[in-house]
Design a protein around this motif. Structure first.
Motif, PDB file in Angstrom:
ATOM      1  N   VAL A  22      -4.633   6.987 -14.342  1.00 48.01           N
ATOM      2  CA  VAL A  22      -4.585   7.319 -15.774  1.00 48.01           C
ATOM      3  C   VAL A  22      -3.700   6.295 -16.492  1.00 48.01           C
ATOM      4  N   LEU A  23      -2.531   5.990 -15.923  1.00 44.27           N
ATOM      5  CA  LEU A  23      -1.645   4.998 -16.543  1.00 44.27           C
ATOM      6  C   LEU A  23      -2.277   3.610 -16.551  1.00 44.27           C
ATOM      7  N   GLN A  24      -2.972   3.242 -15.474  1.00 46.04           N
ATOM      8  CA  GLN A  24      -3.649   1.933 -15.446  1.00 46.04           C
ATOM      9  C   GLN A  24      -4.648   1.820 -16.591  1.00 46.04           C
ATOM     10  N   ASN A  25      -5.396   2.897 -16.843  1.00 42.82           N
ATOM     11  CA  ASN A  25      -6.370   2.892 -17.938  1.00 42.82           C
ATOM     12  C   ASN A  25      -5.687   2.753 -19.291  1.00 42.82           C
ATOM     13  N   LEU A  26      -4.551   3.434 -19.456  1.00 42.48           N
ATOM     14  CA  LEU A  26      -3.854   3.438 -20.737  1.00 42.48           C
ATOM     15  C   LEU A  26      -2.983   2.198 -20.947  1.00 42.48           C
ATOM     16  N   LEU A  27      -2.529   1.597 -19.845  1.00 38.50           N
ATOM     17  CA  LEU A  27      -1.617   0.445 -19.904  1.00 38.50           C
ATOM     18  C   LEU A  27      -2.182  -0.709 -19.069  1.00 38.50           C
ATOM     19  N   PRO A  28      -3.292  -1.299 -19.504  1.00 40.23           N
ATOM     20  CA  PRO A  28      -3.953  -2.318 -18.682  1.00 40.23           C
ATOM     21  C   PRO A  28      -3.115  -3.578 -18.433  1.00 40.23           C
ATOM     22  N   ASN A  29      -2.071  -3.800 -19.217  1.00 42.09           N
ATOM     23  CA  ASN A  29      -1.231  -4.995 -19.033  1.00 42.09           C
ATOM     24  C   ASN A  29      -0.038  -4.743 -18.125  1.00 42.09           C
ATOM     25  N   LYS A  30       0.054  -3.539 -17.574  1.00 39.70           N
ATOM     26  CA  LYS A  30       1.167  -3.207 -16.674  1.00 39.70           C
ATOM     27  C   LYS A  30       0.639  -3.065 -15.249  1.00 39.70           C
ATOM     28  N   GLU A  31       1.534  -3.305 -14.297  1.00 36.55           N
ATOM     29  CA  GLU A  31       1.187  -3.088 -12.889  1.00 36.55           C
ATOM     30  C   GLU A  31       1.593  -1.665 -12.529  1.00 36.55           C
ATOM     31  N   VAL A  32       0.617  -0.873 -12.104  1.00 33.68           N
ATOM     32  CA  VAL A  32       0.892   0.524 -11.762  1.00 33.68           C
ATOM     33  C   VAL A  32       0.377   0.793 -10.348  1.00 33.68           C
ATOM     34  N   ALA A  33       1.205   1.454  -9.547  1.00 31.25           N
ATOM     35  CA  ALA A  33       0.826   1.813  -8.182  1.00 31.25           C
ATOM     36  C   ALA A  33       1.342   3.228  -7.911  1.00 31.25           C
ATOM     37  N   SER A  34       1.068   3.739  -6.714  1.00 32.51           N
ATOM     38  CA  SER A  34       1.557   5.072  -6.349  1.00 32.51           C
ATOM     39  C   SER A  34       1.913   5.114  -4.870  1.00 32.51           C
ATOM     40  N   ALA A  35       2.736   6.108  -4.533  1.00 36.58           N
ATOM     41  CA  ALA A  35       3.154   6.290  -3.143  1.00 36.58           C
ATOM     42  C   ALA A  35       3.558   7.746  -2.942  1.00 36.58           C
ATOM     43  N   GLY A  36       3.703   8.129  -1.670  1.00 36.81           N
ATOM     44  CA  GLY A  36       4.077   9.499  -1.338  1.00 36.81           C
ATOM     45  C   GLY A  36       5.371   9.560  -0.561  1.00 36.81           C
ATOM     46  N   ILE A  37       6.194  10.522  -0.901  1.00 32.98           N
ATOM     47  CA  ILE A  37       7.478  10.737  -0.228  1.00 32.98           C
ATOM     48  C   ILE A  37       7.247  11.075   1.245  1.00 32.98           C
ATOM     49  N   ALA A  38       6.174  11.831   1.518  1.00 34.06           N
ATOM     50  CA  ALA A  38       5.908  12.273   2.894  1.00 34.06           C
ATOM     51  C   ALA A  38       4.502  11.906   3.351  1.00 34.06           C
ATOM     52  N   ALA A  39       3.976  10.808   2.866  1.00 33.04           N
ATOM     53  CA  ALA A  39       2.623  10.408   3.275  1.00 33.04           C
ATOM     54  C   ALA A  39       2.555  10.183   4.786  1.00 33.04           C
ATOM     55  N   GLU A  40       3.581   9.564   5.324  1.00 35.15           N
ATOM     56  CA  GLU A  40       3.599   9.258   6.756  1.00 35.15           C
ATOM     57  C   GLU A  40       3.743  10.531   7.589  1.00 35.15           C
ATOM     58  N   SER A  41       4.754  11.344   7.287  1.00 38.20           N
ATOM     59  CA  SER A  41       4.999  12.549   8.098  1.00 38.20           C
ATOM     60  C   SER A  41       3.879  13.579   7.935  1.00 38.20           C
ATOM     61  N   SER A  42       3.146  13.514   6.841  1.00 38.68           N
ATOM     62  CA  SER A  42       2.011  14.420   6.634  1.00 38.68           C
ATOM     63  C   SER A  42       0.714  13.868   7.228  1.00 38.68           C
ATOM     64  N   ARG A  43       0.826  12.724   7.882  1.00 41.46           N
ATOM     65  CA  ARG A  43      -0.333  12.042   8.487  1.00 41.46           C
ATOM     66  C   ARG A  43      -1.425  11.747   7.456  1.00 41.46           C
ATOM     67  N   LEU A  44      -0.997  11.304   6.277  1.00 37.57           N
ATOM     68  CA  LEU A  44      -1.944  10.998   5.207  1.00 37.57           C
ATOM     69  C   LEU A  44      -2.033   9.502   4.916  1.00 37.57           C
ATOM     70  N   LEU A  45      -1.297   8.679   5.670  1.00 41.05           N
ATOM     71  CA  LEU A  45      -1.320   7.229   5.443  1.00 41.05           C
ATOM     72  C   LEU A  45      -2.752   6.707   5.446  1.00 41.05           C
ATOM     73  N   ASP A  46      -3.056   5.870   4.470  1.00 31.58           N
ATOM     74  CA  ASP A  46      -4.375   5.228   4.346  1.00 31.58           C
ATOM     75  C   ASP A  46      -5.520   6.199   4.072  1.00 31.58           C
ATOM     76  N   LYS A  47      -5.216   7.462   3.819  1.00 31.09           N
ATOM     77  CA  LYS A  47      -6.272   8.436   3.506  1.00 31.09           C
ATOM     78  C   LYS A  47      -6.696   8.260   2.046  1.00 31.09           C
ATOM     79  N   PRO A  48      -7.955   8.599   1.747  1.00 29.67           N
ATOM     80  CA  PRO A  48      -8.409   8.532   0.351  1.00 29.67           C
ATOM     81  C   PRO A  48      -7.796   9.672  -0.457  1.00 29.67           C
ATOM     82  N   ALA A  49      -7.954   9.605  -1.757  1.00 28.54           N
ATOM     83  CA  ALA A  49      -7.503  10.701  -2.612  1.00 28.54           C
ATOM     84  C   ALA A  49      -8.305  11.958  -2.269  1.00 28.54           C
TER      85      ALA A  49
END
Length: 146
Positions: A22-49
């Motif tokens: 949503v932010l990427q769409n609204l702010l096309p001139n900014k670099e926006v990414a995301s990450a998870g606090i527990a992506a690794e321990s939840s075994r969600l690394l590299d999983k799709p949304a």
């Protein structure tokens, strides 16, 4: 100025990827990414949304396809100017991972009454719709501030 924004939730498969796009769409001139606090321990690394998150976003004109969950690290935090978390409790978790990043972390819902954006993971479609509504309202408010 905030040119690099990192959006953070727990597993990086529902709220933060949606907030990122949503932010990427609204702010096309900014670099926006995301990450998870527990992506690794939840075994969600590299999983799709999450499938429902992708559907709700698509219904609102936001593409969350080709997302891959990544773990929040201190190195990742160091690369961004502003870190937006979904819940107040995430500020403490972020501080444990990267104490030096605490000063540049704020709530994604900061400008809509400092609201937490509840985790819709494994909940009803309505929970995802509500989370999307809050994410969209928050992103619009951030655009005005940035």
């Amino acid at each position: 100025m905030f040119n690099k924004i990192l959006v953070v939730c727990v597993g990086n498969i529902c709220r933060s990827p949606t907030g990122e796009r949503v932010l990427q769409n609204l702010l096309p001139n900014k670099e926006v990414a995301s990450a998870g606090i527990a992506a690794e321990s939840s075994r969600l690394l590299d999983k799709p949304a999450d499938k429902t998150a992708i559907e709700i976003a698509a219904e609102n004109g936001v593409n969350v396809d080709n997302h891959k969950a990544q773990q929040l690290t201190s190195e990742l935090c160091a690369r961004y100017d502003l870190i937006l978390v979904m819940e107040k409790g995430h500020l403490e978790a972020l501080t444990k991972i990267s104490p030096e990043a605490r000063g540049k972390a704020m709530l994604f819902g900061q400008w809509i009454g400092q609201k937490d954006i509840p985790d819709p993971y494994r909940q009803s479609r309505e929970a995802f719709e509500y989370a999307y509504k809050l994410i969209n309202e928050s992103a619009q408010a951030w655009v005005k501030k940035l």
